[in-house]
Design a protein around this motif. Sequence first.
Motif, PDB file in Angstrom:
ATOM      1  N   VAL A  19      47.822  49.966  50.565  1.00 37.41           N
ATOM      2  CA  VAL A  19      47.101  49.325  50.084  1.00 37.41           C
ATOM      3  C   VAL A  19      46.159  49.716  48.959  1.00 37.41           C
ATOM      4  O   VAL A  19      45.679  49.487  48.237  1.00 37.41           O
ATOM      5  CB  VAL A  19      45.891  49.060  51.594  1.00 37.41           C
ATOM      6  N   ALA A  20      45.701  51.177  48.606  1.00 37.80           N
ATOM      7  CA  ALA A  20      44.449  51.690  47.659  1.00 37.80           C
ATOM      8  C   ALA A  20      45.234  51.426  45.996  1.00 37.80           C
ATOM      9  O   ALA A  20      44.385  50.636  45.420  1.00 37.80           O
ATOM     10  CB  ALA A  20      44.414  53.115  48.068  1.00 37.80           C
ATOM     11  N   GLY A  21      46.191  52.029  46.278  1.00 42.44           N
ATOM     12  CA  GLY A  21      47.012  51.680  44.874  1.00 42.44           C
ATOM     13  C   GLY A  21      47.195  49.918  44.476  1.00 42.44           C
ATOM     14  O   GLY A  21      46.246  50.064  43.370  1.00 42.44           O
ATOM     15  N   PRO A  22      47.420  49.260  45.305  1.00 41.17           N
ATOM     16  CA  PRO A  22      48.145  47.828  45.828  1.00 41.17           C
ATOM     17  C   PRO A  22      46.855  47.055  45.224  1.00 41.17           C
ATOM     18  O   PRO A  22      46.810  46.448  44.080  1.00 41.17           O
ATOM     19  CB  PRO A  22      48.650  47.146  46.482  1.00 41.17           C
ATOM     20  N   CYS A  23      45.872  47.400  46.047  1.00 41.58           N
ATOM     21  CA  CYS A  23      44.362  47.180  46.247  1.00 41.58           C
ATOM     22  C   CYS A  23      44.128  47.169  44.153  1.00 41.58           C
ATOM     23  O   CYS A  23      43.086  46.098  44.075  1.00 41.58           O
ATOM     24  CB  CYS A  23      43.328  47.404  47.094  1.00 41.58           C
ATOM     25  N   CYS A  24      44.160  48.097  43.723  1.00 35.19           N
ATOM     26  CA  CYS A  24      43.381  48.032  42.372  1.00 35.19           C
ATOM     27  C   CYS A  24      44.063  47.547  41.799  1.00 35.19           C
ATOM     28  O   CYS A  24      43.991  46.282  40.880  1.00 35.19           O
ATOM     29  CB  CYS A  24      43.685  50.071  42.338  1.00 35.19           C
ATOM     30  N   GLY A  25      45.527  47.655  41.576  1.00 39.82           N
ATOM     31  CA  GLY A  25      46.644  46.738  40.732  1.00 39.82           C
ATOM     32  C   GLY A  25      46.580  44.967  40.740  1.00 39.82           C
ATOM     33  O   GLY A  25      46.204  44.063  40.172  1.00 39.82           O
ATOM     34  N   MET A  26      46.270  44.549  42.317  1.00 39.45           N
ATOM     35  CA  MET A  26      45.061  43.218  42.784  1.00 39.45           C
ATOM     36  C   MET A  26      44.649  43.200  41.961  1.00 39.45           C
ATOM     37  O   MET A  26      44.085  42.181  40.856  1.00 39.45           O
ATOM     38  CB  MET A  26      45.261  43.422  44.236  1.00 39.45           C
ATOM     39  N   LEU A  27      43.341  43.602  42.187  1.00 38.25           N
ATOM     40  CA  LEU A  27      41.733  43.550  41.029  1.00 38.25           C
ATOM     41  C   LEU A  27      42.021  43.749  39.187  1.00 38.25           C
ATOM     42  O   LEU A  27      41.892  42.467  38.121  1.00 38.25           O
ATOM     43  CB  LEU A  27      41.240  44.920  41.573  1.00 38.25           C
ATOM     44  N   LEU A  28      42.881  43.729  39.286  1.00 33.36           N
ATOM     45  CA  LEU A  28      43.791  44.199  37.977  1.00 33.36           C
ATOM     46  C   LEU A  28      44.186  42.431  37.419  1.00 33.36           C
ATOM     47  O   LEU A  28      44.188  42.034  36.137  1.00 33.36           O
ATOM     48  CB  LEU A  28      44.600  45.593  37.141  1.00 33.36           C
ATOM     49  N   ALA A  29      44.731  42.351  38.468  1.00 34.54           N
ATOM     50  CA  ALA A  29      45.848  41.099  37.757  1.00 34.54           C
ATOM     51  C   ALA A  29      44.707  40.079  37.933  1.00 34.54           C
ATOM     52  O   ALA A  29      45.039  39.067  37.734  1.00 34.54           O
ATOM     53  CB  ALA A  29      46.769  40.883  39.187  1.00 34.54           C
ATOM     54  N   ALA A  30      43.810  39.824  39.334  1.00 39.15           N
ATOM     55  CA  ALA A  30      42.668  38.856  38.901  1.00 39.15           C
ATOM     56  C   ALA A  30      42.076  38.570  37.794  1.00 39.15           C
ATOM     57  O   ALA A  30      41.724  37.927  36.786  1.00 39.15           O
ATOM     58  CB  ALA A  30      42.041  39.313  40.136  1.00 39.15           C
ATOM     59  N   THR A  31      41.569  39.887  36.496  1.00 38.61           N
ATOM     60  CA  THR A  31      40.962  40.251  35.603  1.00 38.61           C
ATOM     61  C   THR A  31      41.914  39.572  34.724  1.00 38.61           C
ATOM     62  O   THR A  31      41.872  40.131  33.375  1.00 38.61           O
ATOM     63  CB  THR A  31      40.123  40.805  35.498  1.00 38.61           C
ATOM     64  N   GLY A  32      43.200  39.273  34.882  1.00 41.78           N
ATOM     65  CA  GLY A  32      44.437  38.824  33.741  1.00 41.78           C
ATOM     66  C   GLY A  32      44.658  39.532  33.370  1.00 41.78           C
ATOM     67  O   GLY A  32      46.049  39.536  32.846  1.00 41.78           O
ATOM     68  N   ALA A  33      45.634  40.853  33.868  1.00 44.43           N
ATOM     69  CA  ALA A  33      46.442  41.583  32.792  1.00 44.43           C
ATOM     70  C   ALA A  33      47.630  41.529  33.829  1.00 44.43           C
ATOM     71  O   ALA A  33      47.908  41.097  34.695  1.00 44.43           O
ATOM     72  CB  ALA A  33      45.789  43.349  34.069  1.00 44.43           C
ATOM     73  N   GLU A  34      49.087  41.946  33.219  1.00 40.17           N
ATOM     74  CA  GLU A  34      50.070  42.037  33.511  1.00 40.17           C
ATOM     75  C   GLU A  34      50.162  43.115  34.538  1.00 40.17           C
ATOM     76  O   GLU A  34      50.143  44.209  33.833  1.00 40.17           O
ATOM     77  CB  GLU A  34      51.310  41.372  32.878  1.00 40.17           C
TER      78      GLU A  34
END
Length: 377
Positions: A19-34
């Motif tokens: 959860v913790a790492g993927p949560c951060c990755g999901m938020l980066l994806a939501a803000t535009g990152a690939e």
Amino acid sequence: MIEDRPYTGLFVLDAGQGVAGPCCGMLLAATGAEVVKLEPPEGDWSRGLSVRKGPESVLHAAWNRGKQGLVLDLKDPAGRAAAQALAARADVLIESFRPGVAARLGLGPEDTGPDAICLSISGFGQTGPYAERPCTDAVAQAFGGLAALNQGADGIPHKTGPFVTDVMTGFAAFAAVQTALAARAQDRAAGRPPRRRVLDLSLLAGTAMLLASQIGEAALLGHSPGVPNVPAGCYQGSDGLWLMVTLVRDPDFVTLCRVLGLPPLAEDARFANFAARSTHAAELVPMVRDAFAGQPRDHWIAALQAARMMTTPVNSPVDWLADPHVVAVGAAPASVQGALGAVPFPAVPGQPQPRGAAPLLGEHTAEILSRLAPVPG
């Protein structure tokens, strides 16, 4: 709300699980990152937990929306080489292996670019006597004091049902990465030489942030603090349904006593203020409980709200989804997640909402690896 996606063009390699790492990755994806979700052949362990349909689980979908899926066997030299090539291109690298493992697999800071952001999430951090200990959300809640403060009526400490430590750590990681990206942008604007930034986040620290005031109080007192606002809490009406009522100022107790038909309690010296009520909680709370048991829950909610007291039904997640206010403000927009269908996930507070489904295991592997192949010529 304006949905800015300022990280468009940013490449993130997300090798976190759970959860913790993927949560951060999901938020980066939501803000535009690939964001490329790197998994072993057996998949992220979150794929095997929670409600499932076909190959997909709600737990995995919740924290991996908007990513591309890549499978590599990091025990194989070719898999390690591909992972290392992707790490070298990453603006942000996320990993949640035990300390030292990522470096052995070609996913350490030294495998990234000169100004990459390298985020490691572990149970107890990268250093210290407990660095090698395995840790989950439940272990972190128990170690950090959260379970002890969540003692039930049975007298037993309990972890909270949701993965609160994991989610808190994931949001903290997202904030840390944003700070590092802002500092990198300042360096580039000022023409300073590139500098790799290594971030060490732990479930230990995430849990502690949740308990900041309680830890501070315990340090001053030498023991865990009592409940700060007795008799706040959950009470059952005569119909068996539960409500929550809270108090934040001493006059709230006078109002509560009036609504419950217990005005003498407001004049009792034992209950004169929050400190006194905490001391005499064993005498006070049963009387309040008995009063609430005299009428149905909704009677009390209406009466307390009319008196401007803070109260609410104790909702289940199903109750919450059906609540007219939740529906009116769009607090849980539906997201189509493959075999799971349309799943309502809570809106991310103050951020753009994740776009797209969580990837199937290895869904984009061929496409991603094709970018690593040398261009003929």
